[in-house]
Design an enzyme around this catalytic site. Structure first.
Site, mmCIF file in Angstrom:
data_model
loop_
_atom_site.group_PDB
_atom_site.id
_atom_site.type_symbol
_atom_site.label_atom_id
_atom_site.label_comp_id
_atom_site.label_asym_id
_atom_site.label_seq_id
_atom_site.Cartn_x
_atom_site.Cartn_y
_atom_site.Cartn_z
ATOM 1 N N LYS A 57 -14.726 18.401 108.473
ATOM 2 C CA LYS A 57 -14.510 19.748 109.037
ATOM 3 C C LYS A 57 -13.025 19.974 109.270
ATOM 4 O O LYS A 57 -12.220 19.053 109.265
ATOM 5 C CB LYS A 57 -15.234 19.852 110.390
ATOM 6 C CG LYS A 57 -16.750 19.787 110.338
ATOM 7 C CD LYS A 57 -17.344 21.101 109.909
ATOM 8 C CE LYS A 57 -18.873 21.066 109.997
ATOM 9 N NZ LYS A 57 -19.451 20.072 109.090
ATOM 10 N N SER A 104 -25.545 18.066 102.326
ATOM 11 C CA SER A 104 -25.414 18.353 103.739
ATOM 12 C C SER A 104 -24.070 18.971 104.105
ATOM 13 O O SER A 104 -23.940 19.563 105.161
ATOM 14 C CB SER A 104 -25.612 17.065 104.546
ATOM 15 O OG SER A 104 -24.707 16.082 104.102
#
Lengths: 212, 212
Positions: B170, B131
DNA sequence: GCACCGTCCGAACGCATGTTCGCCGCAACT
DNA sequence: AGTTGCGGCGAACATGCGTTCGGACGGTGC
């Protein structure tokens, strides 16, 4: 069997710190002084207890012949990996033919042995540029490779593309009478090439990415 | 200054092997026997020479107080990193609030200290699933994170997205009064979110990818 | 109380080990 | 030949260090 007295735990902790610090085990009297014990025989007594409980191993008749067992005692084996250079699109990498690079390696990296799967002759390359970002290899990464001249389908290999004059890291597939070099990203097209145009340099073992 | 006689090189090699094998330095007489030297004084003589040449360090008056210096001698410091669990989209990760995880860590990984930049309290997560492949993090990777509650623009952080109920890795940017979480791949769109919806769990230190 | 046991103490004993010292062989000089 | 320096040799010496032994102190069970 598992629980040990306060003094024994203290001695064990002292052992670890001493060895970590000095690189050689302490003598009985070092322990005595370091733990505030008033007699060497007490140390000896507790060391025997620790030995019974399989926490340490002692080489009798040998000075400082104490070895801490267990996960925290047995140091993981560390190997030095030569960093042979940088790999970047458009630039060849100097691939050694002999198996002694220690001398001409410009740099080395120390890693625990399990990071290279205990393989021997592993070498490392520093990735330069973002050119291989689609292979999940970012700028600054260090890739560990084992020397290889061949590969089986699916292997990640560093290949030398003769016609392009560049080295790249891709997954390797035989496909009929040609070679498919598959990036790891669905948005990128694979590279097809004739078998005699590709020259395998090394097989991917693992990679490491330091912080920015 | 650098070149050493054959016997000195032999002793040095013997020292390394002995320490590697037994975990404690050899005695003078161990060296004597192991190198086929007929007198302890010869060993002592050459050890002094090695010490002059900064190849070893001796703790006088201490049995087996020999320490091999240099890159091959000084073992890199190894730290144990607790692997707290797996990180995958849609699943929260248990982030510790205290700084003692060693007990509840299901697993640990040993790495050389420079791999975590000497930072303390670093923890690791095993990446499950593909993912996060667009962040250059593949299935099976191990990411090392340092505990953090805040970040500066550009940091790679593990963030908890409250509304989505998932943790992701991120790059972090303040952008006006919202937060931009930027993937590392140009084909992916950034995630925008309100500041109070994101909760920073840890700051990326490094990552490691074992072979398939 | 007494006996027993685990732990600790202090000192002595004895081997292990680092250090010192005189001597030798050899090669390179003067 | 004489001298000097390096590397080696063997033995004696001094100390580091592991081990042992008699005994003490505090619980626990009878």
């Amino acid at each position: 069997m598992k629980d040990l007295s306060g003094k024994q735990a203290q001695i064990l902790e002292f052992l670890r710190e001493f060895i970590e610090d000095k690189d050689y085990p302490p003598s009985i009297r070092d322990i005595q002084e370091g733990c505030g014990i008033s007699s060497t025989s007490v140390v000896d007594y507790n060391l025997r207890k620790l030995e019974e409980k399989q926490m340490i191993r002692r080489d009798r008749e040998i000075s400082r012949g104490i070895e801490v067992l267990g996960a925290r005692g047995r140091r993981p084996r560390v190997v030095e990996i030569p960093v042979l250079g940088a790999i970047a699109a458009g630039q060849p990498i100097p691939v050694p033919t002999s198996d002694r690079w220690a001398s001409d390696a410009e740099d080395t990296v120390s890693v625990t042995e399990d990071m290279v799967r205990g393989k021997s002759n592993v070498f490392a390359l520093r990735v330069k540029g973002k050119s291989m970002i689609e292979d999940l290899i970012d700028d600054g990464d260090i890739v560990f490779l084992e020397p290889a001249r061949s590969a089986v389908d699916g292997d990640k290999v560093a290949v030398w593309l003769k016609d392009r004059g560049e080295v790249t890291l891709k997954r390797f597939y035989h496909e009929g009478n040609r070679i498919r070099l598959q990036p790891a990203n669905s948005t990128m097209e694979p590279i097809y090439s004739a078998p005699d145009n590709v020259e395998i340099q090394g097989r991917f073992v693992s990679s490491f990415r330091p912080a920015d």
